[in-house]
Design an enzyme around this catalytic site. Sequence first.
Site, PDB file in Angstrom:
ATOM      1  N   GLY A  55       0.584  -1.206  -0.047  1.00 17.92           N
ATOM      2  CA  GLY A  55      -0.125   0.076  -0.078  1.00 17.92           C
ATOM      3  C   GLY A  55       0.870   1.369   0.093  1.00 17.92           C
ATOM      4  N   CYS A  82       5.590  -5.902   1.870  1.00 19.00           N
ATOM      5  CA  CYS A  82       5.670  -4.669   1.797  1.00 19.00           C
ATOM      6  C   CYS A  82       4.953  -3.531   2.755  1.00 19.00           C
ATOM      7  CB  CYS A  82       5.313  -3.872   0.302  1.00 19.00           C
ATOM      8  SG  CYS A  82       6.213  -2.280   0.061  1.00 19.00           S
ATOM      9  N   TYR A  83       3.976  -2.897   2.674  1.00 20.27           N
ATOM     10  CA  TYR A  83       3.273  -2.272   3.480  1.00 20.27           C
ATOM     11  C   TYR A  83       2.555  -3.387   4.512  1.00 20.27           C
ATOM     12  CZ  TYR A  83      -0.634   0.426   5.879  1.00 20.27           C
ATOM     13  OH  TYR A  83      -1.300   1.119   6.691  1.00 20.27           O
ATOM     14  N   HIS A 169       8.785  -7.614  -2.820  1.00 22.57           N
ATOM     15  CA  HIS A 169       7.637  -7.901  -3.662  1.00 22.57           C
ATOM     16  C   HIS A 169       7.841  -9.416  -4.034  1.00 22.57           C
ATOM     17  CE1 HIS A 169       4.972  -4.217  -3.052  1.00 22.57           C
ATOM     18  NE2 HIS A 169       5.911  -3.822  -2.999  1.00 22.57           N
ATOM     19  N   GLU A 171       5.752 -11.236  -5.652  1.00 21.57           N
ATOM     20  CA  GLU A 171       4.654 -11.500  -6.630  1.00 21.57           C
ATOM     21  C   GLU A 171       5.332 -10.892  -7.916  1.00 21.57           C
ATOM     22  OE1 GLU A 171       3.411  -7.535  -4.939  1.00 21.57           O
ATOM     23  OE2 GLU A 171       4.450  -9.310  -4.232  1.00 21.57           O
ATOM     24  N   VAL A 226     -13.595 -12.227 -25.785  1.00 28.85           N
ATOM     25  CA  VAL A 226     -13.321 -13.388 -25.042  1.00 28.85           C
ATOM     26  C   VAL A 226     -14.156 -13.608 -23.939  1.00 28.85           C
ATOM     27  CG1 VAL A 226     -11.662 -14.679 -23.564  1.00 28.85           C
ATOM     28  CG2 VAL A 226     -10.843 -13.190 -25.583  1.00 28.85           C
ATOM     29  N   ASP A 227     -14.565 -12.821 -23.071  1.00 30.58           N
ATOM     30  CA  ASP A 227     -15.263 -12.961 -21.700  1.00 30.58           C
ATOM     31  C   ASP A 227     -16.878 -13.393 -22.069  1.00 30.58           C
ATOM     32  OD1 ASP A 227     -13.068 -12.001 -20.762  1.00 30.58           O
ATOM     33  OD2 ASP A 227     -13.645  -9.986 -20.221  1.00 30.58           O
ATOM     34  N   SER A 228     -17.424 -12.499 -23.317  1.00 29.91           N
ATOM     35  CA  SER A 228     -19.020 -12.840 -23.321  1.00 29.91           C
ATOM     36  C   SER A 228     -18.918 -14.144 -24.134  1.00 29.91           C
ATOM     37  CB  SER A 228     -19.327 -11.917 -24.093  1.00 29.91           C
ATOM     38  OG  SER A 228     -19.313 -11.743 -25.152  1.00 29.91           O
ATOM     39  N   SER A 229     -17.877 -14.580 -24.893  1.00 28.73           N
ATOM     40  CA  SER A 229     -17.947 -15.580 -25.636  1.00 28.73           C
ATOM     41  C   SER A 229     -17.724 -17.102 -24.594  1.00 28.73           C
ATOM     42  CB  SER A 229     -16.801 -15.754 -26.532  1.00 28.73           C
ATOM     43  OG  SER A 229     -16.733 -14.777 -27.661  1.00 28.73           O
ATOM     44  N   LYS A 367      -8.388 -12.773 -16.499  1.00 28.26           N
ATOM     45  CA  LYS A 367      -8.447 -12.999 -17.869  1.00 28.26           C
ATOM     46  C   LYS A 367      -7.624 -14.162 -18.474  1.00 28.26           C
ATOM     47  CE  LYS A 367      -9.655 -10.440 -20.733  1.00 28.26           C
ATOM     48  NZ  LYS A 367     -10.972 -10.184 -21.452  1.00 28.26           N
TER      49      LYS A 367
END
Length: 511
Positions: A55, A82-83, A169, A171, A226-229, A367
């Site tokens: 943060g 971190c934070y 970090h 990640e 992609v998402d709606s498909s 995604k």
Amino acid sequence: MDDKILILDFGGQYNQLIARRVREQNVYAEIKPYNRITVQEIKDAGYKGVIFTGGPNSVYDTSSPHYDPDILQLGVPILGICYGDQLLAYMAGGKVSSAENSSEYGKTTVFTADNILFQDIPGESICWMSHTDFISQPPKGFEVIAHTDKCPCAAMCDTDRKLYGVQFHPEVTHTVYGQRILANFLFHICACEADWKMESFVERSIEKYRRELAGKKVLLALSGGVDSSVAAVLLHKAIGRNLTCVFVDHGLLRKGEGDFVEQTFRGTFGMNLIRVNAEKRFLDKLAGVCDPETKRKIIGEEFIRVFEDEAAKLGKIHVLAQGTIYPDVVESGKGDSAVIKSHHNVGGLPDVISFEEIVEPLRELFKDEVRRAGIQLGIPHELVWRQPFPGPGLAVRVIGAITKEKLELLRDADAIFREEIASAGLADKTNQYFAVLTDLRSVGVMGDFRTYGCTVALRAVTTDDFMTAEWTRLPYEVLERASSRITNEVAGISRVVYDITSKPPATVEWE
């Protein structure tokens, strides 16, 4: 799905990245704002572990995000980043100070001790630091397990209570052994099982909606993205013809795209699809409009009106389905599935259309996970790995006023560029590539005649997250072939340029 990790968000820019990294280990992770979940709710939810995010604040600032210290007594393993590391120290009675001359940014050499968090990691490695404050006095019961040349406490732990903190970090990809550190926390400290797999998600979801939506009529606005498909195919496998998809073809799609979407969903999958050919309707509304934001608003509003017209013809519809994905949920800060979000392809539904419920079958997925689900469902590769495409379509890739003639020029030029990228084997080497029809005209020569044609700009970018992007160094011969074909095959285009601007300062799209 029994094992899950809570990402407690304190405003860090990498909160979604942390969740993705956990899921890459096949462990389910979900993000909750620190002020939206209580200690009792964490306990009741049965999380196997909690990660405090980074943060931008200082923990000793009374206005900064804090949390109930009772969380340290739950017996649930915690990893502060971190934070989050500094907050863990602060909550446990340690001291956090301004780093002054000890702040660190970027790649830093970290020296780690022999500890379960750093199992199978060299004692010296590269991590990514981004901090102004530091832990000047670890809490009682904690031991320092890592340091850098500037930071005396780069990591700490209370082994008995399974409380761990890292100043860096893990990640981000710049931390060389970051994924190993997260894996050690997940599997050796939290004792998670790696049971978050896309195959089981797809099977479980189909069964869930087959049961919950039995006998109900469902409507989904299909953009071809992609998402709606993926949402459409998943629900089709669950409820078959009780799903109706409305595909609004606004005439702003790429070459052949409308036909491809129709063939895929109506032909290949046998879905109940309504294709609305609304090109004239949209182009009439956009006539003479040059401002990109105005274009977007017009297209979003007209999409609603077309969707409204088609929905009204269908009679009683019980359920609206949306292709909402997890970043949409996180960024909206709303966990209520009944809240209808403003998508570019739905845009906020008219009040006159009423539904008994909303379903969002992909709301748990990022995604990349949506794409994996699409492959699992048998959706064609070219659709699953479809290039990111703006909601307003080619309207924001035609600079200035839009006409049908300009759209045809752009469609042909864009198709050639994409063909040359594919034939060169570079489709997987650049993350997004497209053509833009600029509002510039320039003199050219074709045979013995002078021409005065349009200028097309080609754009290709390489990126991990689209927050930042580098322009792609395409081979000169690929650019040469694309330029030669465009100027020879597309009458009306006399000049081709290549955009070599990164993001920032530019955006990926031109409008």
